[in-house]
Design an enzyme around this catalytic site. Structure first.
Site, PDB file in Angstrom:
ATOM      1  N   GLN A  45       0.849  -1.312   0.167  1.00  0.00           N
ATOM      2  CA  GLN A  45       0.077  -0.044  -0.162  1.00  0.00           C
ATOM      3  C   GLN A  45       0.880   1.201   0.054  1.00  0.00           C
ATOM      4  O   GLN A  45       0.372   2.499  -0.100  1.00  0.00           O
ATOM      5  CB  GLN A  45      -0.971   0.027   1.344  1.00  0.00           C
ATOM      6  CG  GLN A  45      -1.839  -1.006   1.290  1.00  0.00           C
ATOM      7  CD  GLN A  45      -2.586  -1.192   2.546  1.00  0.00           C
ATOM      8  OE1 GLN A  45      -2.589  -2.074   3.397  1.00  0.00           O
ATOM      9  NE2 GLN A  45      -3.300  -0.305   3.022  1.00  0.00           N
ATOM     10  N   GLU A  71       0.688  -1.748   4.676  1.00  0.00           N
ATOM     11  CA  GLU A  71       1.222  -0.265   4.849  1.00  0.00           C
ATOM     12  C   GLU A  71       2.727  -0.094   5.234  1.00  0.00           C
ATOM     13  O   GLU A  71       3.420   0.392   4.448  1.00  0.00           O
ATOM     14  CB  GLU A  71       0.212   0.344   5.728  1.00  0.00           C
ATOM     15  CG  GLU A  71       0.678   2.032   5.936  1.00  0.00           C
ATOM     16  CD  GLU A  71      -0.437   2.730   6.670  1.00  0.00           C
ATOM     17  OE1 GLU A  71      -1.685   2.334   6.990  1.00  0.00           O
ATOM     18  OE2 GLU A  71      -0.161   4.045   6.986  1.00  0.00           O
ATOM     19  N   ARG A  80      -5.616   7.909  16.861  1.00  0.00           N
ATOM     20  CA  ARG A  80      -6.907   7.684  16.159  1.00  0.00           C
ATOM     21  C   ARG A  80      -8.021   7.128  17.144  1.00  0.00           C
ATOM     22  O   ARG A  80      -9.052   7.336  17.188  1.00  0.00           O
ATOM     23  CB  ARG A  80      -6.776   7.106  14.947  1.00  0.00           C
ATOM     24  CG  ARG A  80      -8.348   7.112  14.095  1.00  0.00           C
ATOM     25  CD  ARG A  80      -8.174   6.554  12.639  1.00  0.00           C
ATOM     26  NE  ARG A  80      -7.476   7.608  11.688  1.00  0.00           N
ATOM     27  CZ  ARG A  80      -8.264   8.433  10.943  1.00  0.00           C
ATOM     28  NH1 ARG A  80      -9.617   8.427  11.063  1.00  0.00           N
ATOM     29  NH2 ARG A  80      -7.825   9.513  10.157  1.00  0.00           N
ATOM     30  N   ARG A 101      -7.632  -1.350   8.859  1.00  0.00           N
ATOM     31  CA  ARG A 101      -8.843  -0.801   8.397  1.00  0.00           C
ATOM     32  C   ARG A 101      -9.610  -0.229   9.646  1.00  0.00           C
ATOM     33  O   ARG A 101     -10.096  -0.934  10.678  1.00  0.00           O
ATOM     34  CB  ARG A 101      -9.893  -1.726   7.791  1.00  0.00           C
ATOM     35  CG  ARG A 101     -10.871  -1.020   6.731  1.00  0.00           C
ATOM     36  CD  ARG A 101     -11.590  -2.201   6.025  1.00  0.00           C
ATOM     37  NE  ARG A 101     -12.281  -1.590   5.083  1.00  0.00           N
ATOM     38  CZ  ARG A 101     -12.941  -2.359   4.129  1.00  0.00           C
ATOM     39  NH1 ARG A 101     -12.760  -3.991   4.384  1.00  0.00           N
ATOM     40  NH2 ARG A 101     -13.475  -1.849   3.036  1.00  0.00           N
ATOM     41  N   PHE A 159      -7.946   1.821  12.039  1.00  0.00           N
ATOM     42  CA  PHE A 159      -6.825   2.404  12.381  1.00  0.00           C
ATOM     43  C   PHE A 159      -6.930   2.952  13.783  1.00  0.00           C
ATOM     44  O   PHE A 159      -6.468   4.149  14.001  1.00  0.00           O
ATOM     45  CB  PHE A 159      -6.116   3.589  11.403  1.00  0.00           C
ATOM     46  CG  PHE A 159      -4.780   3.693  11.614  1.00  0.00           C
ATOM     47  CD1 PHE A 159      -3.759   2.763  10.976  1.00  0.00           C
ATOM     48  CD2 PHE A 159      -4.407   4.822  12.242  1.00  0.00           C
ATOM     49  CE1 PHE A 159      -2.488   3.345  11.014  1.00  0.00           C
ATOM     50  CE2 PHE A 159      -3.100   5.266  12.126  1.00  0.00           C
ATOM     51  CZ  PHE A 159      -2.150   4.222  11.507  1.00  0.00           C
ATOM     52  N   GLU A 215     -12.846   2.962   5.346  1.00  0.00           N
ATOM     53  CA  GLU A 215     -12.790   2.615   6.724  1.00  0.00           C
ATOM     54  C   GLU A 215     -14.354   2.628   7.290  1.00  0.00           C
ATOM     55  O   GLU A 215     -14.355   1.880   8.071  1.00  0.00           O
ATOM     56  CB  GLU A 215     -11.646   3.222   7.626  1.00  0.00           C
ATOM     57  CG  GLU A 215     -10.389   2.764   6.994  1.00  0.00           C
ATOM     58  CD  GLU A 215      -9.305   4.054   7.572  1.00  0.00           C
ATOM     59  OE1 GLU A 215      -9.264   4.945   7.265  1.00  0.00           O
ATOM     60  OE2 GLU A 215      -8.343   3.333   8.324  1.00  0.00           O
TER      61      GLU A 215
END
Lengths: 510, 789
Positions: B213, B248, B326, B358, B360, B733
């Site tokens: 990604q 990622e 997050r 997804r 996060f 997401e």
């Protein structure tokens, strides 16, 4: 003796010598034939990304030569077992004109691919469904794709595609230029005469039929596929350390995951006499090489109560490849066929050379991975008894696993009780997942036998299960959960018989 | 449903032909035929070798020595590589340098790569990798969050943040409850495992095909590991077989290993992880453990909240800092937290380093507040939906998040009542409760939960993107951008943008592989940002090309450039009462002949956003995406088995770029979230060995697990209030968190066993075993029916 593997790959005849007997069909098509549409997702038959369809010569009910199409997991299917068969990978589906197969077109039209990696596998499972079932309902569709994992779509569009693929068949057929394509683009019609494409394929397969054993020698080992029981038994006796290969749904993992090899692999799948289910006086005689799916269908005629656990046994490709004999002979404590077979009183015929003996199935299993089979002795036949006309036998089996589809049991419970005037006159209770082997619950049986069939005696039997088993904790379930489930499933059996008697609402989610 | 935006704000071009069309995935025809090439499908260069990783046999140990002699002499082995073979920096950490490529001295998780073997085939390499002999001194591993918290074992310093005076607010609250809860991790289970192919070129250059990604980070880390300038490393990715965050930060490890071997052996080297190795070696979603102490009024309105969030980060920091940030920024979900204190502990354990997945951190934060909402409703005897609604961010007041961002695009006040109506929530809830009173074994539950999810990377600098659009003299077009295709349909959406902007048929446009040599310094395709960022960058490139082509045509036709329309696969202009028209192919050919540049770079950076990572204040998100889900489940109280019977979803994608793709994202995310909260359970044994490392033991949902009634609606007439690409919203997401409704519905079903007197004691994942335990706890509580809390 034949020493090459001969099969059709997407219609092209292959003849291979010097084959590593451990080579999977997946590695062959990807690495040797650059057919990279078939993917490796797990290399253990659990994700379906490698699903291909195999065509086998067979006969229909009126003796016509047909080609049966079944889905298999190419990752655990050993190449030498394809001898005499037709293999279809995803590359074979599109017509030469460029017209997509209805399964492909429906997947496109329904937006049923996202990352696309699982898609060829789904397409092949849908192709197999298309050719085997003219109008599957939702449950049948779910079963047909139970062995295919998709992490992107949430499956809804794929389920839609499985309906839509039947809708514009005529339009797709207009793009076909060969009889083989037209057959592949035509959905199942159970009673129809073979189409020309099927007959031509059958004729091509007929050319590959061989009478003598296949023996492949290579630096990596020897693969032997005898044709007769006598030859098979003698070969096993001559190579007592050889792997006996049935459907490969376990052996494939020894190769891919445990990274093991064997100098000799002896295949049951070409021994004609082991490939049949026959009706005998006692019930059914199921040869060791009969795949799970036809074995289950045969047993369902005697014990329709078991049909739902057979669906849950594993995905269609696993049921189509794996054999009942392999499941029994492997003897895993979490194999699903054995508790049910033990509960209904199945026996097995063991054979060593020419010598045969028949024992109750439960006597085959001594301890974890320890069996009463001698060196060179193998499981030849499973005898499934029919119901006695003299008694009312209630049978039930329950599978408990983390997921409903394509999962290994935490606990598998099977019950068979005969009732006479509300009293238990005969009773067999067997569980998987509760001990080092599939095992009868003798204490629980004793608590039920010759007692009135009541909640009190059922609850006593539930308590007795604690004397029968000391289950273990592993990644599938804790010991406490296993014991609780074992007890509750016995209660469920009682509740369901009560519910049948009183037509109460269903007492389970699945 | 009333329109939730003033129509005058909108400038929609009614002539649009591409945008909002349910175009099929640009690779759909390749997916279904098996012609779509993934990294392992690319025809490999002559003499390509295969690699396998030898990994640590213990979770925590001193690696005193290891003997690779059997590995070296194994059949087919060409080379063996250890840490000392790394020419540059032996670390692939993206933010903190705490991720060795190959371990030396200290082993910090079972599965940590120690060496790599390269052999003639994949299977020979895998067999050889098992032949190492290790001399290790085993240390006690930290495997649980309790142990990590007690030992103050952290990968990053703890964070304390919040707003107002939580303690004072709690003290004055008429009602107050406290408790704990936790949820598990989740394996990504992308169907295509980690794979990289490195090919040595001339003069030290390396070309890498990688399932990633984040091609740019792979490029930078490979260059660092190889002691090469970035310009000598080229990374390409046409598509992934799923990513979900797992690809990622982590592909850099595998690409680096491949590159090191390829450079040394001067042959192409492919490293494709076997599924079990992939699951053992790579990180997963962070499990979290929570404590809460909340005060509220008689209506259930929160007055004060004190939250503790401890996350299991595994052995290294990886992306745990942003994940935890997050989580902190989503612990409010849809609700106004006037006085709140949040303590966050990013714990270090001897497990694989957990990573992006997804959502996060968002799902983790929301898990807590949604748990709390149900607890409050229970204490007050209210419908949880009423408690949720009364806590929603206001439209004109009570509308600033605890991190200081105004919630000025809130449409939950429209979405939730609308879904309540479409799902017939109230009537069904009453009916299920009546049914439960007489159904002895099967119990049903229902829940309706909202989602508000912030869109943008928290770290402001990541919110940038580039694109390259080339028009060839024959009128065909290539668009290249920094985003990667992992199935989400980004390439399809960007192609739609280019077709729209240039007014051409999408058949002219090819979206080519993401390539660090075409568009440099890109961000990961993550944070749901793919089409927001890259769509805008592509639009910018198209704008430049239109300007040049308009100027050219204006001179040719003697009209103003502004009067020229790019439409119907060509340009049109009204001139003296008649319409002049030129097909696109002719236009670009003539422009090329007239020496007009037909290649343009586009760039975009998200406006308005800022974030202070020290104070945890700012406007990290450009906007919010909203949604709501209503789920009904049935549980079997004898076994704990559970069935999701019906799900209704109403989700906000702004003005959809492609409703078919957006619906696919919503359904897929929901089912993935359902898996996280129900059947997907990761288990480690006491020695810290993952025991669920294959699909035989780790069970993601199958087709039969999805609800038979599964309604998904996009919110209509609700363009993004911010000026995003065609007023669309990110969708990757946010819908994952809609699955919290399933989990809350299970709790509702279990609670029926005490006639709703006790709230179900359940944690996630709600496996059959967990549900049965909760059922039995509820049943055992029954005799003490008078002990009402």
């Amino acid at each position: 003796m034949a020493n090459t593997v001969r099969f059709l790959l997407n219609g092209k005849r292959q003849e291979l010598a010097d084959v590593d007997p451990h080579l999977s069909l997946l590695d062959f098509v990807r690495e040797s034939r650059q057919l990279t549409g078939t993917k490796e997702g797990c290399a253990e038959g659990d994700c379906g990304a490698c699903t291909v369809v195999i065509g086998e010569l067979t006969q229909d009910g009126v003796g016509r030569e047909r080609v049966a199409l079944i889905p298999v997991n190419a990752c655990i299917r050993l190449l030498p077992t394809l001898d005499g068969k037709a293999v279809f990978t995803v590359e074979a589906l599109k017509a030469a004109s460029g017209t997509f197969h209805p399964a492909q077109q429906a997947m496109v039209d329904c937006h049923a691919s996202q990352c696309g990696f699982c898609t060829p596998g789904f397409v092949m499972s849908l192709f197999a469904l298309f050719k085997n079932d003219a109008s599957p309902n939702r449950a049948q569709t779910c079963d047909a794709i139970a062995g295919n994992l998709c992490r992107c779509t949430g499956y809804r569009p794929i389920l839609d595609a499985a309906q839509v693929m039947y809708q514009d068949v005529a339009q797709a057929q207009a793009g076909c230029t060969t009889s083989l394509e037209r057959w592949m683009f035509t959905p199942a019609t159970s009673d129809a005469a073979p189409m020309p494409g099927e007959s031509e394929l059958a004729a091509a397969l007929r050319q590959l039929v061989r009478e003598d054993a296949l023996r492949l020698e290579s630096a990596h080992g020897t693969f032997i596929a005898p044709r007769t029981v006598q030859d098979f038994s003698a070969t096993v006796l001559a190579h007592p350390d050889a792997w006996i290969l049935g459907g490969g749904t376990d052996v494939g993992l020894w190769i891919n995951k445990a990274l093991q090899t064997s100098a000799t692999i002896i295949y049951t799948g070409e021994v004609e006499a082991l490939k049949h289910v026959s009706v005998i006086d006692e019930g059914l005689r199921i040869g060791a090489a009969v795949p799970l799916e036809p074995a289950f269908r045969a047993m369902n005629r005697l014990y329709p109560e078991l049909a739902h656990v057979w669906t849950r046994f594993a995905s269609w490709p696993i049921r189509a490849s794996g054999t009942l004999g392999g499941n029994v002979a492997n003897g895993s404590p979490i194999g699903d066929s054995m508790p049910a077979l033990i509960a209904i009183g199945a026996t097995v015929v063991l054979r060593r050379g020419e010598a045969q003996r028949t024992i109750p199935l439960e006597e085959l299993y001594l301890d974890y991975k320890k069996q009463s089979r001698g060196v060179g002795e193998w499981v030849e036949t499973i005898i499934v008894p029919k119901r006695s006309a003299q008694e009312v036998l209630h049978v039930a089996a329950y599978k408990n696993s983390r997921r409903n589809e394509q999962d290994i049991s935490a606990v598998f419970a099977a019950f068979a009780i005969a009732l006479d005037g509300g009293v238990v006159t005969r009773c067999r209770v067997a569980y998987g997942g509760m001990a080092g082997t599939p095992k009868r619950a003798l204490h629980a049986e004793a608590a039920l036998l010759e007692k009135s069939w009541s909640e009190a005696s059922v609850r006593a039997a539930m308590q007795a299960l604690r004397e029968d088993y000391a289950p273990m904790t592993d990644m599938r379930a804790s010991a406490a959960y296993r014991m609780q489930i074992a007890q509750n499933l016995l209660l469920r059996f009682w509740l369901e018989l009560q519910a049948q008697a009183t037509s109460n609402p269903p007492v389970r989610v699945f | 449903m009333r329109p939730s935006i003033d129509p005058v704000q909108l400038t929609i071009d009614v002539s649009r032909h591409e945008i909002a069309a349910p175009s099929r995935h640009e690779s759909a025809h390749l997916h279904v035929t098996g012609e779509a090439r993934y990294t392992d499908d690319i025809p490999a260069p002559r003499g390509t070798l295969s690699a396998a990783i030898g990994y640590a046999p213990a979770a925590h140990a001193t690696l005193k020595s290891f003997d690779l002699s059997d590995v070296i002499t194994a059949p087919g082995v060409v080379g063996v590589f250890t840490a000392s073979d790394v020419p540059g920096v032996n670390n692939y950490g993206g933010i903190v340098l705490d991720d060795p490529i190959l371990a030396t001295g200290l082993i910090e998780y079972h599965g940590q790569p120690v060496f790599m073997v390269v052999a003639e085939t994949h299977l020979l390499a895998r067999r050889a990798a098992k032949l190492a002999k290790y001399e290790i001194e085993v240390k006690t591993p930290i495997l649980t969050l309790d142990d990590a918290l007690a030992a103050q074992s952290y990968v990053l310093p703890p964070v304390i943040t919040g707003r107002g005076d939580a303690q004072a607010a709690l003290a004055r609250s008429p009602h107050r409850i406290s408790g704990k809860t936790h949820h598990g991790g989740q394996d990504h289970f992308y169907l295509e495992g980690m794979v990289s192919l490195a090919t040595p070129l001339e003069d030290g250059e390396i070309s890498i095909h990688c399932s990633t990604q984040h091609p740019t980070e792979v490029q930078h880390i490979v260059a660092r590991a190889m002691a090469l300038p970035d310009a000598k490393v080229r990374v390409e990715c046409r598509r992934m077989g799923g990513g979900f965050g797992g690809k990622e930060s982590q592909p850099a490890l595998f690409a680096s290993l491949c590159a090191i071997a390829a450079a040394r052996l001067d042959r192409s080297v492919k490293l494709r992880l076997d599924r079990d190795d992939d699951m053992i070696i790579t990180g997963k979603r962070h499990p979290f453990q929570f404590e809460y102490d909340v005060g509220f009024d008689d209506e259930g309105r929160l007055i004060g909240a004190d939250f503790m969030l401890a996350s299991d980060c595994g052995y290294s920091a990886d992306l745990s800092g942003p994940v935890n940030a997050r989580a902190i920024c989503h612990v409010d979900n849809a609700y106004y937290l006037e006085h709140v204190r949040i303590r966050n502990f990013p714990c270090k354990t001897n497990k694989v380093s957990n990573t992006a997945f997804r959502g996060f951190g968002g799902p983790q934060g929301m898990f807590l507040i949604e748990h709390v909402m149900d607890e409050i409703a229970h204490v007050l005897g209210k419908d949880p939906l009423d408690v949720r609604t009364i806590n929603f961010y206001g439209l004109t007041d009570r509308n600033e998040t605890h991190y200081g961002q105004p919630v000025d695009d809130n449409i939950l006040h429209d979405i939730v009542p609308e879904l309540e109506r479409r799902a017939d929530y109230r009537a069904r809830r009453d009916a299920l409760r009546q049914q439960n009173a007489t159904s002895t074994i099967v119990k049903r539950g229902i829940a309706l939960t909202p989602v508000k999810f912030g869109i943008s990377f928290n770290a402001t600098h990541l919110n940038q993107a580039g694109a390259l659009v080339n028009i060839y003299a024959d009128g065909s077009v290539i668009v290249n951008h920094g985003g990667t295709e992992m199935g989400q349909g980004l390439f399809t959406k960007v192609r739609q943008v280019v077709a729209e902007e240039l007014g051409i048929e999408s058949g002219r446009i090819r979206v080519s592989a993401t390539d660090t040599s075409k568009v440099p310094n890109t961000s990961a395709t993550a944070a749901s940002s793919g089409s927001d960022l890259n769509g805008m960058a592509a639009k910018d490139a198209c704008r430049k090309l239109r300007e040049r082509l308009s100027d050219f045509a204006a001179r040719k036709w003697d009209v103003t450039a502004a009067s020229i329309r790019f439409i119907n696969d060509g340009i049109e202009v009204d001139s003296n009462g008649s319409m002049l028209r030129m097909p696109f192919g002719e236009l670009v050919h003539d422009a090329w002949f007239a020496r007009v540049s037909l290649s343009a770079q586009g760039f975009y950076k998200t406006p308005k956003i800022h974030w202070n990572r020290d104070t945890f204040k700012g406007r990290p998100f450009y906007y919010f995406a909203y949604g709501a889900a209503c789920a009904q489940v049935a549980i079997d109280t004898l076994t704990g088995e559970m069935s999701v019977e019906r799900v209704d979803i109403l989700h906000d994608v702004g003005s959809s770029l492609n409703p078919a793709l957006d619906k696919g994202q919503i359904e897929g995310a929901f089912v993935q979230g359902m898996g996280w909260l129900t059947g997907e359970e990761l288990k480690w044994n006491d020695a810290g060995v993952l025991t669920t490392h294959a699909p035989s033991t780790y069970k993601i949902p199958t087709a039969a697990d999805i609800p038979e009634t599964f309604n998904v609606w996009l919110v209509e007439n609700s363009p993004n209030r911010e000026d995003t690409i065609y007023r669309s919203k990110a969708v990757g997401e946010p819908p994952l968190m809609l699955a919290l409704a399933v989990y809350q519905a299970i709790r509702d079903a279990v609670s029926s066993l005490t006639n709703y007197r006790d709230m179900a004691q359940l944690n996630a994942p709600a496996t059959s075993e967990a549900i049965l335990n909760a059922v039995m706890t509820a049943q055992h509580a029954l005799p003490n029916a008078n002990a009402r809390r």
